[in-house]
Write a protein that holds these residues in place. Structure first.
Motif, mmCIF file in Angstrom:
data_model
loop_
_atom_site.group_PDB
_atom_site.id
_atom_site.type_symbol
_atom_site.label_atom_id
_atom_site.label_comp_id
_atom_site.label_asym_id
_atom_site.label_seq_id
_atom_site.Cartn_x
_atom_site.Cartn_y
_atom_site.Cartn_z
ATOM 1 N N ASN A 1 0.822 -1.210 0.000
ATOM 2 C CA ASN A 1 0.000 0.000 0.000
ATOM 3 C C ASN A 1 0.856 1.259 0.000
ATOM 4 O OD1 ASN A 1 -2.434 -1.273 -0.156
ATOM 5 N ND2 ASN A 1 -3.050 -0.907 1.970
ATOM 6 N N ASN A 2 2.118 1.116 0.388
ATOM 7 C CA ASN A 2 3.022 2.271 0.453
ATOM 8 C C ASN A 2 3.978 2.348 -0.740
ATOM 9 O OD1 ASN A 2 2.104 3.230 3.022
ATOM 10 N ND2 ASN A 2 3.204 1.547 3.990
ATOM 11 N N LEU A 3 3.812 1.464 -1.716
ATOM 12 C CA LEU A 3 4.701 1.452 -2.872
ATOM 13 C C LEU A 3 3.957 1.888 -4.130
ATOM 14 C CD1 LEU A 3 6.542 -1.967 -2.283
ATOM 15 C CD2 LEU A 3 7.266 0.312 -1.561
ATOM 16 N N GLU B 1 12.190 -8.332 3.465
ATOM 17 C CA GLU B 1 13.458 -7.613 3.396
ATOM 18 C C GLU B 1 13.843 -7.341 1.945
ATOM 19 O OE1 GLU B 1 15.519 -9.653 7.323
ATOM 20 O OE2 GLU B 1 15.579 -10.688 5.386
ATOM 21 N N VAL B 2 14.477 -6.202 1.722
ATOM 22 C CA VAL B 2 14.920 -5.821 0.376
ATOM 23 C C VAL B 2 16.268 -6.465 0.085
ATOM 24 C CG1 VAL B 2 15.612 -3.890 -1.102
ATOM 25 C CG2 VAL B 2 13.647 -3.644 0.450
ATOM 26 N N MET B 3 16.397 -7.041 -1.140
ATOM 27 C CA MET B 3 17.641 -7.680 -1.579
ATOM 28 C C MET B 3 18.124 -7.006 -2.860
ATOM 29 S SD MET B 3 16.579 -11.721 -1.343
ATOM 30 C CE MET B 3 15.259 -11.551 -2.568
ATOM 31 N N LEU B 4 19.420 -7.133 -3.142
ATOM 32 C CA LEU B 4 19.944 -6.785 -4.461
ATOM 33 C C LEU B 4 19.960 -8.011 -5.353
ATOM 34 C CD1 LEU B 4 23.097 -4.461 -4.216
ATOM 35 C CD2 LEU B 4 20.965 -4.011 -5.421
ATOM 36 N N CYS B 5 20.304 -9.159 -4.744
ATOM 37 C CA CYS B 5 20.515 -10.385 -5.516
ATOM 38 C C CYS B 5 20.068 -11.579 -4.686
ATOM 39 C CB CYS B 5 21.989 -10.503 -5.875
ATOM 40 S SG CYS B 5 22.446 -12.091 -6.593
ATOM 41 N N HIS C 1 22.095 -12.973 -1.099
ATOM 42 C CA HIS C 1 21.268 -12.811 0.094
ATOM 43 C C HIS C 1 21.651 -11.668 1.021
ATOM 44 C CE1 HIS C 1 18.708 -16.349 -0.467
ATOM 45 N NE2 HIS C 1 19.769 -16.878 -1.018
ATOM 46 N N ASN C 2 22.411 -10.699 0.558
ATOM 47 C CA ASN C 2 22.543 -9.483 1.361
ATOM 48 C C ASN C 2 21.167 -8.842 1.482
ATOM 49 O OD1 ASN C 2 25.280 -9.981 0.932
ATOM 50 N ND2 ASN C 2 25.761 -7.807 1.004
ATOM 51 N N THR C 3 20.812 -8.378 2.668
ATOM 52 C CA THR C 3 19.546 -7.665 2.837
ATOM 53 C C THR C 3 19.839 -6.274 3.386
ATOM 54 O OG1 THR C 3 19.222 -8.621 5.050
ATOM 55 C CG2 THR C 3 18.203 -9.767 3.180
ATOM 56 N N TYR C 4 18.909 -5.343 3.146
ATOM 57 C CA TYR C 4 19.185 -3.923 3.403
ATOM 58 C C TYR C 4 18.136 -3.244 4.267
ATOM 59 C CZ TYR C 4 22.534 -4.940 -0.193
ATOM 60 O OH TYR C 4 23.568 -5.517 -0.885
ATOM 61 N N GLY C 5 17.239 -4.022 4.811
ATOM 62 C CA GLY C 5 16.212 -3.451 5.668
ATOM 63 C C GLY C 5 14.860 -4.052 5.352
ATOM 64 N N SER C 6 13.988 -4.058 6.361
ATOM 65 C CA SER C 6 12.653 -4.627 6.202
ATOM 66 C C SER C 6 11.647 -3.538 5.861
ATOM 67 C CB SER C 6 12.221 -5.326 7.488
ATOM 68 O OG SER C 6 10.851 -5.689 7.424
ATOM 69 N N LEU C 7 10.822 -3.803 4.860
ATOM 70 C CA LEU C 7 9.779 -2.843 4.482
ATOM 71 C C LEU C 7 8.620 -2.848 5.479
ATOM 72 C CD1 LEU C 7 9.810 -3.397 0.631
ATOM 73 C CD2 LEU C 7 10.403 -1.284 1.831
ATOM 74 N N LEU C 8 8.680 -3.736 6.452
ATOM 75 C CA LEU C 8 7.710 -3.700 7.548
ATOM 76 C C LEU C 8 8.140 -2.700 8.620
ATOM 77 C CD1 LEU C 8 7.115 -7.544 7.903
ATOM 78 C CD2 LEU C 8 5.479 -5.862 6.999
ATOM 79 N N GLU C 9 9.407 -2.309 8.561
ATOM 80 C CA GLU C 9 9.948 -1.413 9.590
ATOM 81 C C GLU C 9 10.442 -0.086 9.040
ATOM 82 O OE1 GLU C 9 13.023 -3.799 11.235
ATOM 83 O OE2 GLU C 9 11.644 -5.321 12.061
ATOM 84 N N GLN C 10 10.816 -0.063 7.761
ATOM 85 C CA GLN C 10 11.339 1.151 7.141
ATOM 86 C C GLN C 10 10.625 1.419 5.825
ATOM 87 O OE1 GLN C 10 15.550 -0.599 7.505
ATOM 88 N NE2 GLN C 10 15.957 1.610 7.502
ATOM 89 N N SER C 11 10.681 2.662 5.382
ATOM 90 C CA SER C 11 10.105 2.996 4.084
ATOM 91 C C SER C 11 11.082 2.609 2.978
ATOM 92 C CB SER C 11 9.810 4.490 4.001
ATOM 93 O OG SER C 11 11.024 5.232 3.957
ATOM 94 N N LEU C 12 10.575 2.464 1.769
ATOM 95 C CA LEU C 12 11.447 2.149 0.638
ATOM 96 C C LEU C 12 12.457 3.266 0.415
ATOM 97 C CD1 LEU C 12 12.204 0.290 -1.701
ATOM 98 C CD2 LEU C 12 10.495 1.476 -3.100
ATOM 99 N N ILE C 13 12.065 4.504 0.627
ATOM 100 C CA ILE C 13 12.974 5.645 0.447
ATOM 101 C C ILE C 13 14.178 5.515 1.375
ATOM 102 C CG2 ILE C 13 13.215 8.138 0.757
ATOM 103 C CD1 ILE C 13 10.322 8.432 -0.162
ATOM 104 N N GLU C 14 13.951 5.080 2.609
ATOM 105 C CA GLU C 14 15.049 4.917 3.564
ATOM 106 C C GLU C 14 16.008 3.806 3.152
ATOM 107 O OE1 GLU C 14 13.622 5.740 7.977
ATOM 108 O OE2 GLU C 14 12.130 4.543 6.913
#
Length: 343
Positions: free
Chosen positions: A66-68, A290-294, A298-311
């Motif tokens: 809903n936030n994307l 969690e957001v991944m590049l690949c 499996h590197n992850t960069y933050g959860s979209l349940l806790e942070q915004s995509l912009i962050e």
């Protein structure tokens, strides 16, 4: 957008990633709905992740999306139809107006599901996984998997949306012409022949050392390591016949006219390459949100349940890792990936 404009736009985006790590806001998303699967395919590199893992509930999916602001979504697993709420999930994305594609082994799709899929307004593509004629496919994927997938294709009345996806392996390449003829006979219009992402142990171990040296996660297991991997079987594709009434795509296309680069696994040593998904800014979300590049590293960069995509999207960590990948002309492990392209 014509090819010339698209090519210029891609070069500009490549340069932006190289210099700053910055990426454009994503319009496309790949969402891993589950790591659970009902089959046990021989070439699958997710097997070590098959133990039960948490899945995003429908409520959490809604909270994230809903936030994307996206145009399209690609749903993957595991096998997405192992989820009991899959029709609710599909309905949510359909009501959001997103163009929807998904990949499935099609062995769990019943008549009720077929009726639902027919009524979807924004369903774009169904990728059905099949890996050869019945005997070969069932040896790779499991008994009756061929029959169930073919029955879905024949009875779904969705043939304009169905693409068959086939992983090329030593065990199925010699019968590829016979297999494609079978697909023509059941009126399949699109097939993708995908090069296998597989390695010798020596090459895999060297690739993991390179990944760790650059501070990337090494959680990519050795499911893709074959005891006897002789990729020379790919040369048999020279005998691939021409078929009418079916579109055959080689994926990635970079190997179509450069088979030796696949066999030798050295494309990055010969020319400048890039990851199509990273360059195009595809948002990849794992089964935990969690957001991944690949998916492989499996590197992850933050959860979209806790942070915004912009962050998350252009955070220092994500920008740094994009730059590392492109400064290194990707990693050795990338040389047989389905997402690589030449500059």
């Amino acid at each position: 957008m014509n090819d010339r404009v698209r090519s210029k736009s891609k070069v500009l985006q490549l340069n932006s990633i190289r210099t700053s790590g910055q990426s454009l806001s994503p319009k496309r998303c790949t969402l891993y709905l589950t790591m659970t699967c009902n089959l046990n395919c021989k070439m699958c590199f997710q097997k070590s992740q098959r133990a039960f893992k948490p899945e995003l509930s429908l409520d959490k999916i809604i909270k994230i999306f809903n936030n994307l602001k996206l145009d399209s979504i690609f749903l993957v697993g595991g096998e997405i139809f192992t989820r009991k709420d899959i029709l609710e999930i599909l309905n949510y994305f359909d009501e959001q107006g997103l163009k929807i594609s998904f990949i499935t082994n099609a062995t769990l799709i019943d008549d009720i599901t077929i009726q639902f899929l027919r009524q979807m307004k924004n369903l774009e593509t169904i990728y059905v996984s099949l890996d050869g004629i019945e005997k070969i496919n069932d040896d790779i994927r499991g008994k009756k998997s061929y029959e169930k997938a073919v029955n879905f294709i024949k009875n779904s009345n969705l043939k304009d949306k169905i693409h068959v996806n086939t992983v090329l392996m030593e065990s199925n390449t010699s019968h590829i012409n016979e297999f494609i003829q079978e697909l023509v006979n059941i009126e399949v219009k699109h097939i993708t022949l995908q090069y296998q992402m597989a390695y010798t142990k020596e090459h895999f171990d060297g690739s993991i050392m390179e990944i760790e040296k650059n501070r990337f996660s090494n959680r990519f297991r050795n499911d893709c390591v074959l005891k006897s991997f002789k990729p020379e079987y790919i040369t048999m594709l020279d005998k691939l016949k021409r078929f009418s009434n079916i579109e055959i795509e080689m994926f990635p296309a970079v190997f179509k006219n450069d088979v030796n680069s696949y066999i030798e696994c050295n494309l990055s040593k010969k020319t400048e390459i890039f990851c199509r998904d990273i360059t195009d800014g595809v948002l990849k979300i794992n089964h935990k949100g969690e957001v991944m590049l690949c998916e492989a590293m499996h590197n992850t960069y933050g959860s979209l349940l806790e942070q915004s995509l912009i962050e998350i999207w252009n955070s220092e960590k994500m920008k740094t890792d994009r730059k590392i990948l492109y400064e290194n002309n990707l990693f050795s492990l990338c040389n047989r990936c389905c997402s690589i392209e030449k500059v």
